[in-house]
Design a protein around this motif. Sequence first.
Motif, PDB file in Angstrom:
ATOM      1  N   PRO A  54      -4.671  10.575 -25.282  1.00  0.00           N
ATOM      2  CA  PRO A  54      -4.848   9.209 -24.780  1.00  0.00           C
ATOM      3  C   PRO A  54      -4.510   9.014 -23.304  1.00  0.00           C
ATOM      4  O   PRO A  54      -5.135   8.198 -22.633  1.00  0.00           O
ATOM      5  N   TYR A  55      -3.572   9.781 -22.786  1.00  0.00           N
ATOM      6  CA  TYR A  55      -3.220   9.599 -21.378  1.00  0.00           C
ATOM      7  C   TYR A  55      -4.321  10.105 -20.453  1.00  0.00           C
ATOM      8  O   TYR A  55      -4.390   9.706 -19.288  1.00  0.00           O
ATOM      9  N   LEU A  56      -5.183  10.966 -20.962  1.00  0.00           N
ATOM     10  CA  LEU A  56      -6.319  11.407 -20.152  1.00  0.00           C
ATOM     11  C   LEU A  56      -7.231  10.222 -19.837  1.00  0.00           C
ATOM     12  O   LEU A  56      -7.776  10.123 -18.732  1.00  0.00           O
ATOM     13  N   ASP A  57      -7.375   9.286 -20.798  1.00  0.00           N
ATOM     14  CA  ASP A  57      -8.144   8.063 -20.544  1.00  0.00           C
ATOM     15  C   ASP A  57      -7.491   7.224 -19.452  1.00  0.00           C
ATOM     16  O   ASP A  57      -8.171   6.657 -18.595  1.00  0.00           O
ATOM     17  N   VAL A  58      -6.157   7.160 -19.492  1.00  0.00           N
ATOM     18  CA  VAL A  58      -5.424   6.403 -18.466  1.00  0.00           C
ATOM     19  C   VAL A  58      -5.671   7.029 -17.101  1.00  0.00           C
ATOM     20  O   VAL A  58      -5.990   6.327 -16.124  1.00  0.00           O
ATOM     21  N   LEU A  59      -5.546   8.354 -17.017  1.00  0.00           N
ATOM     22  CA  LEU A  59      -5.728   9.038 -15.739  1.00  0.00           C
ATOM     23  C   LEU A  59      -7.157   8.930 -15.225  1.00  0.00           C
ATOM     24  O   LEU A  59      -7.372   8.783 -14.016  1.00  0.00           O
ATOM     25  N   ARG A  60      -8.135   8.963 -16.132  1.00  0.00           N
ATOM     26  CA  ARG A  60      -9.531   8.790 -15.702  1.00  0.00           C
ATOM     27  C   ARG A  60      -9.752   7.399 -15.121  1.00  0.00           C
ATOM     28  O   ARG A  60     -10.482   7.222 -14.151  1.00  0.00           O
ATOM     29  N   ALA A  61      -9.129   6.400 -15.731  1.00  0.00           N
ATOM     30  CA  ALA A  61      -9.371   5.013 -15.328  1.00  0.00           C
ATOM     31  C   ALA A  61      -8.600   4.613 -14.075  1.00  0.00           C
ATOM     32  O   ALA A  61      -9.155   3.929 -13.204  1.00  0.00           O
ATOM     33  N   VAL A  62      -7.326   5.004 -13.968  1.00  0.00           N
ATOM     34  CA  VAL A  62      -6.496   4.534 -12.848  1.00  0.00           C
ATOM     35  C   VAL A  62      -5.720   5.656 -12.174  1.00  0.00           C
ATOM     36  O   VAL A  62      -4.747   5.405 -11.464  1.00  0.00           O
ATOM     37  N   GLY A  63      -6.162   6.889 -12.368  1.00  0.00           N
ATOM     38  CA  GLY A  63      -5.465   8.023 -11.773  1.00  0.00           C
ATOM     39  C   GLY A  63      -5.336   7.940 -10.262  1.00  0.00           C
ATOM     40  O   GLY A  63      -4.346   8.402  -9.699  1.00  0.00           O
ATOM     41  N   ASP A  64      -6.305   7.329  -9.596  1.00  0.00           N
ATOM     42  CA  ASP A  64      -6.231   7.188  -8.139  1.00  0.00           C
ATOM     43  C   ASP A  64      -5.100   6.267  -7.702  1.00  0.00           C
ATOM     44  O   ASP A  64      -4.675   6.312  -6.549  1.00  0.00           O
ATOM     45  N   ALA A  65      -4.614   5.428  -8.604  1.00  0.00           N
ATOM     46  CA  ALA A  65      -3.515   4.510  -8.281  1.00  0.00           C
ATOM     47  C   ALA A  65      -2.152   5.118  -8.619  1.00  0.00           C
ATOM     48  O   ALA A  65      -1.124   4.528  -8.292  1.00  0.00           O
ATOM     49  N   ALA A 104       0.820  -1.219   0.000  1.00  0.00           N
ATOM     50  CA  ALA A 104       0.000   0.000   0.000  1.00  0.00           C
ATOM     51  C   ALA A 104       0.851   1.265   0.000  1.00  0.00           C
ATOM     52  O   ALA A 104       0.472   2.272  -0.586  1.00  0.00           O
ATOM     53  N   GLU A 105       2.006   1.237   0.649  1.00  0.00           N
ATOM     54  CA  GLU A 105       2.857   2.435   0.734  1.00  0.00           C
ATOM     55  C   GLU A 105       3.733   2.631  -0.504  1.00  0.00           C
ATOM     56  O   GLU A 105       4.406   3.654  -0.646  1.00  0.00           O
ATOM     57  N   ALA A 106       3.736   1.679  -1.417  1.00  0.00           N
ATOM     58  CA  ALA A 106       4.554   1.793  -2.631  1.00  0.00           C
ATOM     59  C   ALA A 106       4.027   2.902  -3.532  1.00  0.00           C
ATOM     60  O   ALA A 106       2.828   3.165  -3.591  1.00  0.00           O
ATOM     61  N   LEU A 107       4.942   3.553  -4.207  1.00  0.00           N
ATOM     62  CA  LEU A 107       4.608   4.638  -5.118  1.00  0.00           C
ATOM     63  C   LEU A 107       4.503   4.115  -6.549  1.00  0.00           C
ATOM     64  O   LEU A 107       5.250   3.226  -6.945  1.00  0.00           O
ATOM     65  N   ILE A 108       3.594   4.701  -7.306  1.00  0.00           N
ATOM     66  CA  ILE A 108       3.491   4.428  -8.736  1.00  0.00           C
ATOM     67  C   ILE A 108       3.457   5.780  -9.433  1.00  0.00           C
ATOM     68  O   ILE A 108       2.615   6.626  -9.132  1.00  0.00           O
ATOM     69  N   SER A 109       4.408   5.971 -10.334  1.00  0.00           N
ATOM     70  CA  SER A 109       4.419   7.201 -11.128  1.00  0.00           C
ATOM     71  C   SER A 109       4.429   6.819 -12.603  1.00  0.00           C
ATOM     72  O   SER A 109       4.713   5.679 -12.965  1.00  0.00           O
ATOM     73  N   HIS A 110       4.076   7.783 -13.432  1.00  0.00           N
ATOM     74  CA  HIS A 110       4.099   7.600 -14.893  1.00  0.00           C
ATOM     75  C   HIS A 110       4.854   8.779 -15.498  1.00  0.00           C
ATOM     76  O   HIS A 110       4.830   9.884 -14.938  1.00  0.00           O
ATOM     77  N   ALA A 111       5.473   8.548 -16.653  1.00  0.00           N
ATOM     78  CA  ALA A 111       6.232   9.598 -17.331  1.00  0.00           C
ATOM     79  C   ALA A 111       5.777   9.735 -18.783  1.00  0.00           C
ATOM     80  O   ALA A 111       6.489   9.374 -19.712  1.00  0.00           O
ATOM     81  N   PRO A 112       4.579  10.265 -18.997  1.00  0.00           N
ATOM     82  CA  PRO A 112       4.097  10.405 -20.374  1.00  0.00           C
ATOM     83  C   PRO A 112       4.782  11.553 -21.118  1.00  0.00           C
ATOM     84  O   PRO A 112       5.201  12.543 -20.509  1.00  0.00           O
ATOM     85  N   GLN A 113       4.885  11.406 -22.430  1.00  0.00           N
ATOM     86  CA  GLN A 113       5.337  12.513 -23.256  1.00  0.00           C
ATOM     87  C   GLN A 113       4.226  13.564 -23.286  1.00  0.00           C
ATOM     88  O   GLN A 113       3.042  13.238 -23.194  1.00  0.00           O
ATOM     89  N   ALA A 114       4.595  14.834 -23.420  1.00  0.00           N
ATOM     90  CA  ALA A 114       3.626  15.927 -23.322  1.00  0.00           C
ATOM     91  C   ALA A 114       2.428  15.796 -24.267  1.00  0.00           C
ATOM     92  O   ALA A 114       1.293  16.018 -23.834  1.00  0.00           O
ATOM     93  N   PRO A 115       2.609  15.411 -25.533  1.00  0.00           N
ATOM     94  CA  PRO A 115       1.429  15.338 -26.412  1.00  0.00           C
ATOM     95  C   PRO A 115       0.382  14.328 -25.945  1.00  0.00           C
ATOM     96  O   PRO A 115      -0.798  14.484 -26.255  1.00  0.00           O
ATOM     97  N   TYR A 116       0.796  13.310 -25.216  1.00  0.00           N
ATOM     98  CA  TYR A 116      -0.129  12.264 -24.782  1.00  0.00           C
ATOM     99  C   TYR A 116      -1.273  12.813 -23.921  1.00  0.00           C
ATOM    100  O   TYR A 116      -2.303  12.173 -23.768  1.00  0.00           O
ATOM    101  N   LEU A 117      -1.055  13.993 -23.330  1.00  0.00           N
ATOM    102  CA  LEU A 117      -2.060  14.620 -22.467  1.00  0.00           C
ATOM    103  C   LEU A 117      -2.876  15.690 -23.192  1.00  0.00           C
ATOM    104  O   LEU A 117      -3.777  16.284 -22.602  1.00  0.00           O
ATOM    105  N   ASP A 118      -2.567  15.919 -24.443  1.00  0.00           N
ATOM    106  CA  ASP A 118      -3.203  16.985 -25.212  1.00  0.00           C
ATOM    107  C   ASP A 118      -4.381  16.440 -26.014  1.00  0.00           C
ATOM    108  O   ASP A 118      -4.198  15.610 -26.895  1.00  0.00           O
ATOM    109  N   PRO A 119      -5.609  16.900 -25.734  1.00  0.00           N
ATOM    110  CA  PRO A 119      -6.767  16.413 -26.491  1.00  0.00           C
ATOM    111  C   PRO A 119      -6.641  16.615 -27.996  1.00  0.00           C
ATOM    112  O   PRO A 119      -7.245  15.879 -28.783  1.00  0.00           O
ATOM    113  N   ALA A 120      -5.826  17.579 -28.423  1.00  0.00           N
ATOM    114  CA  ALA A 120      -5.625  17.802 -29.859  1.00  0.00           C
ATOM    115  C   ALA A 120      -4.768  16.708 -30.498  1.00  0.00           C
ATOM    116  O   ALA A 120      -4.722  16.588 -31.721  1.00  0.00           O
ATOM    117  N   TRP A 121      -4.068  15.912 -29.688  1.00  0.00           N
ATOM    118  CA  TRP A 121      -3.233  14.822 -30.199  1.00  0.00           C
ATOM    119  C   TRP A 121      -3.987  13.511 -29.963  1.00  0.00           C
ATOM    120  O   TRP A 121      -3.942  12.954 -28.880  1.00  0.00           O
TER     121      TRP A 121
END
Length: 192
Positions: A171-182, A150-167
């Motif tokens: 797609p990373y917004l879908d990832v964050l919506r689904a498992v952002g709490d983790a 439970a105390e373990a950390l999980i981080s992600h390192a997406p490239q900037a365009p992955y968070l841009d709805p214009a790209w």
Amino acid sequence: AQGNTPRYVIYYNSNASQPETLIGTPYTHVILSFVTVAPGASAEGPVSLVVPGKLAPALAVIGRLQAEGKRVLISFGGGDMQLHSYTGLVGREESLADAIAAFVSVHGFDGVDIDFEVSAALHSRRRPGVLDGRRFLIDLTAALHKRLPAEALISHAPQAPYLDPAWHGGPYLDVLRAVGDAIDWITVQYYN
């Protein structure tokens, strides 16, 4: 979670300096990079991680860094792990999470960072049996969250365009919506 406490994060993967140079630095989080899987890994049997030679010396200083209060993570993926490297992992995120969680435990890491740089797998949702990067990241993150302490950390390192709805819809917004709490935090690769 650290709340509003700043994180000073460094990724270490170097032939230029010894890992001991990280001792005494102001970094709060050290992310050693990268473990991968062997190219052309079989779609059956256990998943094995590959530790590059230049990373091996850093494994010996994990405890010394932690003694200074630093949190030390291992990063999975990176720029060298391309689409063909993930082929044998489609639908095997649970097995990959088993391998990563075991590696974290054996070496005493404080968690794991996911550095997925296969842009083509994030362009659109793919056919069954073909790498869908969004689904892969969601399933891997969920599986790691179940397997790590439970105390373990999980981080992600997406490239900037992955968070841009214009790209491709961000797609990373879908990832964050689904498992952002983790996910404890993301480190956006603005240099890419």
